[in-house]
Design an enzyme around this catalytic site. Structure first.
Site, PDB file in Angstrom:
ATOM      1  N   HIS A 412       0.807  -1.221   0.000  1.00 27.09           N
ATOM      2  CA  HIS A 412       0.000   0.000   0.000  1.00 27.09           C
ATOM      3  C   HIS A 412       0.843   1.276   0.000  1.00 27.09           C
ATOM      4  O   HIS A 412       0.428   2.292  -0.568  1.00 27.09           O
ATOM      5  CB  HIS A 412      -0.975  -0.028   1.180  1.00 27.09           C
ATOM      6  CG  HIS A 412      -2.012  -1.104   1.055  1.00 27.09           C
ATOM      7  ND1 HIS A 412      -1.903  -2.315   1.694  1.00 27.09           N
ATOM      8  CD2 HIS A 412      -3.143  -1.164   0.318  1.00 27.09           C
ATOM      9  CE1 HIS A 412      -2.939  -3.064   1.380  1.00 27.09           C
ATOM     10  NE2 HIS A 412      -3.705  -2.401   0.550  1.00 27.09           N
ATOM     11  N   GLU A 436     -10.323  -2.451   2.290  1.00 26.90           N
ATOM     12  CA  GLU A 436      -9.599  -2.841   3.504  1.00 26.90           C
ATOM     13  C   GLU A 436      -9.228  -1.630   4.352  1.00 26.90           C
ATOM     14  O   GLU A 436      -9.007  -1.762   5.546  1.00 26.90           O
ATOM     15  CB  GLU A 436      -8.304  -3.597   3.170  1.00 26.90           C
ATOM     16  CG  GLU A 436      -8.424  -4.657   2.100  1.00 26.90           C
ATOM     17  CD  GLU A 436      -7.952  -4.127   0.754  1.00 26.90           C
ATOM     18  OE1 GLU A 436      -6.959  -4.651   0.217  1.00 26.90           O
ATOM     19  OE2 GLU A 436      -8.598  -3.183   0.258  1.00 26.90           O
ATOM     20  N   ASP A 499     -20.743   1.860  -7.544  1.00 25.89           N
ATOM     21  CA  ASP A 499     -19.911   1.352  -8.634  1.00 25.89           C
ATOM     22  C   ASP A 499     -19.024   2.508  -9.076  1.00 25.89           C
ATOM     23  O   ASP A 499     -19.481   3.471  -9.676  1.00 25.89           O
ATOM     24  CB  ASP A 499     -20.804   0.873  -9.772  1.00 25.89           C
ATOM     25  CG  ASP A 499     -20.015   0.310 -10.943  1.00 25.89           C
ATOM     26  OD1 ASP A 499     -18.805   0.610 -11.058  1.00 25.89           O
ATOM     27  OD2 ASP A 499     -20.600  -0.426 -11.746  1.00 25.89           O
ATOM     28  N   ASP A 528      -7.234   1.066  -6.581  1.00 22.30           N
ATOM     29  CA  ASP A 528      -6.857  -0.080  -5.756  1.00 22.30           C
ATOM     30  C   ASP A 528      -7.912  -1.168  -5.905  1.00 22.30           C
ATOM     31  O   ASP A 528      -8.430  -1.710  -4.935  1.00 22.30           O
ATOM     32  CB  ASP A 528      -6.721   0.346  -4.293  1.00 22.30           C
ATOM     33  CG  ASP A 528      -6.174  -0.771  -3.430  1.00 22.30           C
ATOM     34  OD1 ASP A 528      -5.554  -1.694  -3.985  1.00 22.30           O
ATOM     35  OD2 ASP A 528      -6.376  -0.736  -2.200  1.00 22.30           O
TER      36      ASP A 528
END
Length: 919
Positions: A412, A436, A499, A528
């Site tokens: 990351h 995450e 979306d 990501d």
């Protein structure tokens, strides 16, 4: 003859060994052939045995003395039973037991059908396989009620549900991506299990092991048709069971506390859920005896799960990428046997995707004992630094490896900070994906950030990651973050469940309202999400859809940066992206160029724990922004110190990324260049920048000499040919990479100081500074080459005699870049300043293509090479070049043209000669 001798020696040695152990080499067992109808039939034979030297006390086994009996007793083992409601077909059965002196007891048990005929049909039932099934609910018919079944109605080991109409259908039958279909695929699952530090008495008890095996099979809803066990001499047990679905087998080493097992099944029932039962039933902890060490290690279970056989081509509609067991999860985690720990934390399906989270511990990196010491507390090193000894945690989304605990920082930090540090001052940032929270965590470490919009389609994933992976989204230690713990609670973060691709197209896909949307544009957009090279449909459709890329371009501010992960790195053996496994990457790069991105770069990171290096792509909306990408290490380190916040604990805010790492990202790997140059239409830079070892080098020491220039009295030194030089050769190639370089920032500082020193009155403030600064500027400007290869003006000065090469007036130069039309050369005498902008584009040294790993890898060589002799040059002839190609900007080009015009008519001198005359 030698074979007979070896056999005889081995036979005699065996007799001696058996005699020493008190065994008779001619004890024998006998063969059994049991009819399936004899439900309780069993062959039992007890062979005399002898004990061995015991490492620990084992019940039923006396301390070994030569000639003493082992004490093993014949035991009546349990028979396999039929699970209530499960139909089991009749089978034929035959076995043969060979006499073997190393066997103490031998037991063969067959399935007990005594209760099967008393069972009624339940609401939930199991079909009996592809050959037989029960005829009706009432009574039995000939052959004890078993008749052949319809092929379409049965599938081996597949659970069925009876619906309200009395019909049955296979669970999960609508899925083409498991094995539970009526075709009875030539495929199965294989589970290998090794357990150590198990109780020795348990491992030496044939009866306890048999009970554990039967209980495991019943809990797993499998059918054990028969099994065969041998109790070995002096200790140990081997068992093999025949399942309706295939087989189960294990062997024990009681002295070592080890059992190994394999379980193979056909059908669609998953085997991984049986692991808790296996660990509970077979991972029995040792019972301490008197005087034994109280610190007995806990049983450790290693396991491996593999798909066997063939599915594609046999199961209609089977898609390998949709079966998590058939891809990355199976390959990198489930299929490996050497993990000390492999524990599923979660395996679920959200409305969007499959989510699997595993904890694993690789023995080559960490071990169980150190892990347990880290949990016990105290003064041990492990307890002091527990974060270094725990298991790794791995996240898979739709079978694609997404993130790991021990690779979190490298993964990351490498996708966030290169793009963020390349931008002058990122305020608004968008993250596509990143459920995450780790990407958000890294973005919030930049002081300049005012707002972060996270576009995540899967709300359940965010909740799952917060529960099972809280380390990823922990901002509690970041100064300036007002989040209590989770980064999503920071006031600068705005989480939008949508979306992302539709969101961008709807918001930035239209051309009208450009001015109104200016304030909504982002400085940095971080992708990501899924990499474009997976076989998942969503990724392949996203990156080659130009409408999305167009909206990203429109959604960026003028100096905006877009970064995206590309997935697995290229190999030097790969074919061109356009026809290989990276074709979606090629389509995406094409879309980025068509949308208007002027500078595109790729870089690799090999420490993300993805089992191979991972690639990323960064795209700049404006060409000049690439100057931020090509900063020097000191510049980058200073920027990091200025921009990043501190931590409350005093720990480094970055665990992996730094200036040296960024310098490595500036140069893509050799494999990227190799694959790029394999294009069907080979890029032109591959011809003169790659494979320089094939170019004949004409060294300066042999072919060049310095003397007084022949261009006139006002000219200074010049460069001459010491030998004849043929056409189309490169001079001093070996020294081309040894140039002295001023980066864009360094040269801008020199120019600012030069401008300051040239102002009236500053000489008196700091004596002699003006002379020093003017001297440096004159040397670099007079002998150097200006370039925009790095985005902004930077200078390069050759470190050999090539810098004494003069300009060939009015197109008379004989050493320069190869020309296609030498008769229509643009020179200082015929350039029209009305079209200066268009003309300069042909002269300024800059990257001619937005994406070129060749330029990124070889820009220093490009600055001082690429020229060649335009014709044969005789010995003694002065070598001349074209100074117009040395300019790095429109202003410099205009100035150089005017200066060269004066010099070529004898009315002026160059800056170096002027400085020399003045001092």
């Amino acid at each position: 003859m030698s074979t007979l001798v070896a056999f005889f020696i081995g036979w005699v040695a065996r007799l001696v060994l058996l005699s020493h152990l008190g065994l008779t080499p001619y004890d024998y067992d006998y063969t059994t052939n049991i009819n399936d109808n004899d439900a309780d039939a069993m062959a039992l034979v007890a062979l005399p045995t002898s004990g061995g030297m015991s490492k620990k006390k084992i019940d039923g086994l006396e301390e070994f003395a030569p000639g003493a009996a082992s004490g093993k007793k014949s035991t009546q083992l349990p028979s396999p039973k039929i699970i209530e409601g499960k139909d089991v077909p009749f089978t034929t059965y035959a076995s043969k037991t060979f006499q073997m002196a190393g066997v103490a007891t031998s037991n063969t048990l067959h399935i007990d059908r005594s209760t099967a005929l008393l069972m009624g049909r339940s609401r939930k039932e199991f079909d009996g396989g592809p050959d037989f099934t029960t005829q009706s609910d009432e009574g039995v018919s000939d052959g004890d009620g078993w008749v052949p079944c319809d092929e379409k109605a049965c599938s081996r080991g597949k659970e069925k549900e009876r619906n309200d109409d009395g019909d049955t259908s296979a669970k999960g039958y609508d899925s083409h991506n498991d094995d539970s279909d009526g075709m009875h695929l030539p495929a199965g699952q294989h589970l290998l299990v090794d357990i150590k530090d198990v109780d020795s008495n348990f491992l030496n008890s044939e009866e306890r092991l048999a009970h554990a095996m039967i209980e495991l099979i019943n809990e797993s809803k499998l059918t054990l048709l028969s099994y065969h066990c041998h109790s070995l001499v002096p200790i140990g047990v081997s068992c093999a069971g025949v399942l309706l679905e295939s087989h189960v087998a294990f062997h024990t080493w009681p002295m070592e506390g080890v059992i190994t097992m394999d379980l193979f099944t056909c059908g669609g029932g998953l085997l991984i859920p049986t692991l808790p039962s296996i660990e509970r039933l077979f991972g029995v902890s040792s019972t301490l005896g008197e005087g034994e060490d109280p610190e007995v290690p806990r049983p450790t279970m290693l396991w491996s799960h593999k798909l066997r056989g063939f599915r594609e081509g046999f199961a209609p509609g089977y898609v390998r990428s949709k079966n998590a067991l058939d891809g990355s999860l199976g390959r990198y985690v489930l299929g490996k046997l050497d993990f000390d720990m492999k524990r599923p934390l979660l395996s679920t399906t959200t409305e969007i995707q499959n989510v699997n989270i595993y904890e694993v511990m690789e023995p080559k990196n960490r071990d169980y004992n150190s892990y347990y010491r880290s949990l016990e507390g105290g003064d041990s090193y492990e307890a002091t630094y527990p974060e270094s000894f725990g298991p790794d945690k791995i996240l898979f989304l739709d079978d694609v490896l997404q993130s790991t605990l021990y690779g979190d920082a490298a993964c990351h930090e490498s996708i966030v900070h290169p793009a963020m540090i390349a931008h002058a001052r990122p305020r608004r940032v968008a993250i596509i994906g990143g459920g995450e929270g780790a990407t958000l965590r890294e973005v919030l470490k930049h002081r300049s950030v005012e707002e972060v919009v996270i576009l995540e389609i899967d709300r359940e994933l965010v909740e799952i990651c917060a529960e099972y992976m809280p380390e990823w989204s922990d901002c509690g230690d970041i100064e300036g973050s007002d989040a209590g713990g989770s980064c999503f609670d920071d006031s600068r973060a705005r989480l939008v469940y949508a979306d992302a691709f539709k969101w961008f197209i709807d918001k930035f896909g239209k051309t009208e309202g450009e001015e109104e949307r200016a304030e909504e544009r982002f400085d940095v957009i971080i992708m990501d999400a899924l990499d474009p090279n997976t076989s998942i449909e969503i990724a392949g459709g996203l990156y080659n859809d130009t409408s999305f890329i167009d909206s990203v371009f429109s959604g960026l501010a003028g100096d905006g940066v877009f970064v995206v992960q590309l997935g697995k790195s290229k190999m030097s053996t790969d074919p061109p992206d356009e026809i290989g496994r990276f074709k979606d990457t090629a389509l995406m790069i094409d879309a980025l160029e068509e949308s208007g991105f002027e500078s595109i770069h790729t870089y690799d990171e090999g420490h993300s724990h993805f089992y191979m290096p991972w690639s990323y792509l960064v795209a700049f909306k404006e060409y000049k922004s690439r100057a931020g990408w090509h900063r020097t290490a000191p510049e980058i380190q200073i920027e990091l110190q200025k921009r990043l916040v501190k931590t409350k604990s005093g720990k480094p805010v970055l665990r992996y990324f730094d200036a040296a790492t960024m310098i490595g990202y500036q140069m893509p790997p050799k494999s990227s260049e190799t694959v790029f140059c394999r294009k069907e239409e080979k890029p032109h830079e591959c011809e003169f920048c790659v494979g320089l070892d094939e170019i004949v080098n004409f060294p300066a020491s042999e072919y060049l000499k310095v003397g007084k220039s022949e261009l006139g009295d006002l000219a200074g030194r010049g460069l001459f040919a010491a030998k004849d030089i043929p056409e189309d050769v490169t001079l001093a190639l070996a020294d081309a990479g040894k140039s002295f370089h001023f980066s864009p920032l360094s040269w801008s500082v020199v120019e600012k100081l030069y401008a300051w020193a040239d102002e009236d009155g500053n000489y008196d403030k700091i004596p002699f500074v003006e002379d020093e600064i003017i001297g440096v500027w004159t040397f670099v400007d007079g002998y150097g080459h200006g370039s925009l290869l790095l985005g902004e003006l930077h200078m390069s000065i050759e470190s050999d005699v090539m810098l004494f090469m003069n300009h060939g007036c009015n197109g008379t130069y004989n050493y320069a870049a190869t020309e296609s039309d030498s008769d229509n050369r643009l020179t200082e005498m015929n350039i029209d300043f009305k079209n200066i902008g268009e003309i300069v584009e042909n002269f300024i040294n800059k990257s001619s293509h937005p994406y070129s790993p060749v330029f990124d890898r070889n820009w220093r060589m490009i600055l001082n090479s690429g020229d060649c002799s335009l014709r044969d040059i005789k010995a003694g002839e002065e070598i001349l070049t074209d100074y117009l190609t040395f300019a790095g900007s429109i202003d410099d080009f205009r100035r150089d043209v005017m200066s060269l015009r004066r010099q070529c008519v004898g009315e002026g001198v160059g800056v170096v000669q002027s400085y020399t005359q003045a001092f």
